[in-house]
Every structure is written in structure tokens, then in C-alpha cells.
Design an enzyme around this catalytic site. Structure first.
Site, PDB file in Angstrom:
ATOM      1  N   ASP A  89      38.730  47.920  48.381  1.00  0.00           N
ATOM      2  CA  ASP A  89      37.589  47.763  47.471  1.00  0.00           C
ATOM      3  C   ASP A  89      36.336  47.337  48.237  1.00  0.00           C
ATOM      4  O   ASP A  89      35.224  47.781  47.926  1.00  0.00           O
ATOM      5  CB  ASP A  89      37.901  46.721  46.390  1.00  0.00           C
ATOM      6  CG  ASP A  89      38.842  47.257  45.321  1.00  0.00           C
ATOM      7  OD1 ASP A  89      39.015  48.488  45.238  1.00  0.00           O
ATOM      8  OD2 ASP A  89      39.402  46.433  44.567  1.00  0.00           O
ATOM      9  N   ASP A 102      42.552  52.339  40.456  1.00  0.00           N
ATOM     10  CA  ASP A 102      42.345  50.963  40.889  1.00  0.00           C
ATOM     11  C   ASP A 102      42.779  49.978  39.807  1.00  0.00           C
ATOM     12  O   ASP A 102      43.150  48.839  40.105  1.00  0.00           O
ATOM     13  CB  ASP A 102      40.872  50.750  41.240  1.00  0.00           C
ATOM     14  CG  ASP A 102      40.618  49.417  41.922  1.00  0.00           C
ATOM     15  OD1 ASP A 102      41.428  49.029  42.794  1.00  0.00           O
ATOM     16  OD2 ASP A 102      39.625  48.755  41.595  1.00  0.00           O
ATOM     17  N   HIS A 155      42.179  44.840  47.485  1.00  0.00           N
ATOM     18  CA  HIS A 155      40.859  44.240  47.610  1.00  0.00           C
ATOM     19  C   HIS A 155      40.194  44.595  48.940  1.00  0.00           C
ATOM     20  O   HIS A 155      38.965  44.688  49.016  1.00  0.00           O
ATOM     21  CB  HIS A 155      40.964  42.723  47.460  1.00  0.00           C
ATOM     22  CG  HIS A 155      41.390  42.306  46.095  1.00  0.00           C
ATOM     23  ND1 HIS A 155      41.943  41.067  45.805  1.00  0.00           N
ATOM     24  CD2 HIS A 155      41.368  42.973  44.907  1.00  0.00           C
ATOM     25  CE1 HIS A 155      42.226  40.990  44.527  1.00  0.00           C
ATOM     26  NE2 HIS A 155      41.886  42.133  43.954  1.00  0.00           N
ATOM     27  N   ARG A 182      53.781  45.485  38.852  1.00  0.00           N
ATOM     28  CA  ARG A 182      54.546  44.619  37.940  1.00  0.00           C
ATOM     29  C   ARG A 182      55.616  45.408  37.206  1.00  0.00           C
ATOM     30  O   ARG A 182      56.707  44.886  36.933  1.00  0.00           O
ATOM     31  CB  ARG A 182      53.582  43.936  36.956  1.00  0.00           C
ATOM     32  CG  ARG A 182      52.687  42.901  37.623  1.00  0.00           C
ATOM     33  CD  ARG A 182      51.781  42.195  36.631  1.00  0.00           C
ATOM     34  NE  ARG A 182      50.689  43.045  36.186  1.00  0.00           N
ATOM     35  CZ  ARG A 182      49.535  43.179  36.832  1.00  0.00           C
ATOM     36  NH1 ARG A 182      49.340  42.549  37.983  1.00  0.00           N
ATOM     37  NH2 ARG A 182      48.581  43.944  36.351  1.00  0.00           N
TER      38      ARG A 182
END
Length: 386
Positions: free
Chosen positions: A129, A104, A126, A112
């Protein structure tokens, strides 16, 4: 329903303008975990899609939940006089929990690194999550379980809600301020619990029966840490960040009503599920605690995902989640009085419906955004490159 589109054209246009903005001030994250993740991410091949890393970590959390459900289905395995969870299970759960936490942490760095960052990646991360909250909390419960040395299923239910509200506060902040303030409690809890799982394998669950200090038991420490972190860290920091944005005149919503709209569905979910517990003729939480927790956590995750879509696309959050309608009807029926087996059937039916609805929502949203941004969700290849 198979091709139903949950993301509106207005929201798709909002995603086109979206820019990621987050603040992380946690010393553990900044000085320990991020350097560690920067090293780990170099192990992954550059062809590996970040979303695949995210999904792999989520599956490990689900696996831990299912593994513990097998060895401790009713949360009595850690109680005196009961068959305990094997030591190797605690080791496996501890290692996998830390690996899931690491995945995570590196998925964004992989994005990136491969120049493949997209709003879909953040939403996917998210969103999963939000569903992981219930898996994580319920798995941790098995360390203490219920019984004379444990925590009652109702207390755990309340602790689950403390965690759920702590999670949604971060996204409520972003909905109003435009900035995601990463909570301190997440990193601390993941590292601590991973360590506690391993320690449990070494010393045995019997060690948690003993007082931590004077007559203060480890179960009391567990409860106090969750509540204390929420009330003394998460909530004050969220309100402080909201107040600062208000003082700087940077709030995205001017009225109090619009600012708190995202909290309506979670609060109503809490009211309805608590009413069911209190009015239940068969004491449903005592009968099926794991299923009840899962039902609540899944409905919560669905509302949270809708909030995340809205805050990322700068659109208004829905006032109420339609999943609350069948829950309201079930609570109404239960209050009128039903047989124990009928109430159990209603719980399992509702849980199944919530799970299928949430999975359908997630799949369709991923499909829509993948099509909109012309990407594959689990591959770095472009559709037009085939």
C-alpha cells in the site's frame, strides 16, 4: 547482499508477540464496502492464499500506472490541442482501480476465512500500500494533466506529498499508540476516483475544462479535496488519537524525540527532493516529472516499510534511511552545477538504484518472515507438508 537479513532477531521476537489491533469508523467502509467485500470473498476458493490476492491488486495498480504512462508520458494528453487518452483506456483504468481496491479489501477477510492470518500478511499488505500511493496519485494526474487547464507538475508534487504524509500518519499513530486507525480518506478516494475515470470516458477530458462553480475549476476542486481531506480530517483525527492515548497513559514512547523519530526520514526526503527541484539547473521536474515522482514515492515506501516492521515488532524505528545518503550526494552535485543530460542520468540512475534496493528489501523481509513462521508467502501449504 543477496542473503542480507533486514529483520533483526529482536524484531523477529517482537513479531511472535504481535496482535493485530485496528479501528475503522468510516461509514462508507462499515456500511457499504465491508458488506460488499463479505460477499465477494465467498467467490474465492479456500485454497487461494491471501497474499496472492494482495499482490494481484498491487499489480493492477502498477499496470494502470504503466498503461497511462504509455498514453500520457508527459502529462499533456488531457490539455487542449493535444492527442487525448482513448476512452477505452479510462474505462479499463477505472475498472481495474476498483478491482484493485476490492482485492485490497478482501485479502484480510480471505485470511480469516482460511485461518491463515499472520503478521507477514499484514506487513505485506501495508508495505505494498505504501508503494501504491505514488502509482495511484500519478495515474490520477492524467485526468487533468498539466497545461492551461491542468495542474502544474510542482503542484502535483506537493499534492503527492500530502497523500504520502497522510498515509504515514496512520502508521506513525500505530507506532505510538499500538492501534491502527484506518483513515477515512482512503475508501472515499478509491471509490470516487474509480467513478471519475469512467465518467471521463463518457464525457471526455474536455468536460473538466469547464468551471465547477463560478470560476472554480474542476482542477481546483481536485486540489482542494486532497488538501482539505488531509488538513480537516486525516491530520486532526491522527492528533486526536495520539492525544487520547497520551491522556490514557497508553503511549508506547514516553519522549517527544522517540515519538517523532519515524517522521525524520520522510521529512528529510521531502527537504532533499524539494531542494533538488528548486536548485535544478535543467528544471528536472519539468523534464522528467513521472520519473521524479516515482523516485520520491519509492524512497518513501522504503522508509514506511521500515516503520511498519518496527511498529509491528515493537522495536525502535531507525533514525534515518540509508537511501537518503545517495540522494543527498546527488542534490549536492546538482547544486554545484551540472549539464542537463548529466542531471537526467543522475535521476534515472538514482531511481533505478532506489527501485532495486526497495525490491531487494521487500523480497528479503518476506523470505525472513516466511522462514520464521514456517509458511509459504503465496500458498496455504505448510513447508513441512511437502
Amino acid at each position: 547482499m543477496a542473503g542480507y537479513e533486514y529483520v533483526s532477531l529482536e524484531q523477529l521476537a517482537g513479531f511472535d508477540k504481535y496482535k493485530y489491533s485496528a479501528v475503522d469508523t468510516n461509514p462508507l467502509s462499515l456500511y457499504v464496502m465491508h458488506p460488499f467485500w463479505n460477499t465477494i470473498v465467498k467467490v474465492f476458493p479456500t485454497w487461494l492464499a491471501p497474499n496472492l490476492i494482495t499482490f494481484s491488486g498491487f499489480l493492477l495498480v502498477v499496470f494502470n500506472f504503466l498503461l497511462m504512462a504509455y498514453f500520457d508520458p508527459d502529462f499533456y494528453a488531457s490539455a487542449p490541442g493535444h492527442k487525448h487518452v482513448p476512452d477505452w483506456v479510462w474505462i479499463v483504468v477505472g475498472i481495474l482501480n476498483f478491482v484493485a481496491y476490492t482485492l485490497d479489501g478482501v485479502d484480510g477477510k480471505q485470511a480469516r476465512r482460511t485461518n491463515s492470518s499472520t503478521p507477514l500478511g499484514e506487513l505485506f499488505d501495508h508495505g505494498l500500500d505504501s508503494w501504491s500511493c505514488v502509482y495511484f496519485v500519478v495515474t490520477v494526474y492524467s485526468i487533468f494533466g498539466r497545461g492551461s487547464t491542468g495542474v502544474s507538475v510542482f503542484v502535483l508534487y506537493l499534492l503527492l506529498w500530502v497523500v504520502l504524509f497522510s498515509f504515514i500518519l496512520s502508521h506513525w499513530e500505530k507506532y505510538n499508540t499500538g492501534i491502527l486507525f484506518l483513515p477515512w480518506g482512503y475508501d472515499i478516494s478509491q471509490v470516487t476516483i474509480s467513478f471519475v475515470y469512467i465518467v471521463t470516458a463518457v464525457v471526455g477530458v474536455e468536460a473538466w475544462y469547464e468551471p465547477f462553480l463560478f470560476n472554480f475549476l474542476y482542477r481546483d476542486l481536485f486540489t482542494s479535496m486532497i488538501i482539505g481531506c488531509a488538513l480537516c480530517v486525516t491530520l486532526p483525527m491522527s492528533l486526536l488519537n495520539f492525544f487520547r492515548s497520551y491522556k490514557n497513559n497508553t503511549l508506547k514512547h514516553n519522549s517527544v524525540y522517540e515519538a517523532v523519530v519515524p517522521l525524520f526520514s520522510p521529512c528529510l526526503l521531502f527537504i532533499l527532493s524539494t531542494a533538488w527541484i528548486l536548485w535544478s539547473p535543467s528544471d528536472i521536474l519539468e523534464l522528467h516529472p513521472r520519473v521524479f515522482y516515482f523516485m520520491v514515492g519509492t524512497a518513501f515506501a522504503n522508509s514506511t516499510c521500515q516503520l511498519i516492521v518496527c511498529q509491528m515488532s515493537s522495536t525502535r524505528c531507525p533514525t534515518l534511511n540509508w537511501l537518503l545518503v545517495p540522494l543527498f550526494l546527488v542534490v549536492l552535485v546538482v547544486n554545484l552545477g551540472v549539464a542537463s543530460y548529466v542531471e537526467s542520468i543522475l535521476l534515472y540512475t538514482l531511481t533505478t538504484a532506489f527501485t532495486l534496493a526497495h525490491i531487494h528489501y521487500g523480497v528479503q523481509v518476506v523470505k525472513q518472515l516466511s522462514s520464521h513462521f514456517q509458511i509459504y508467502p503465496f500458498s496455504l501449504r505448510k513447508p513441512n507438508s511437502d
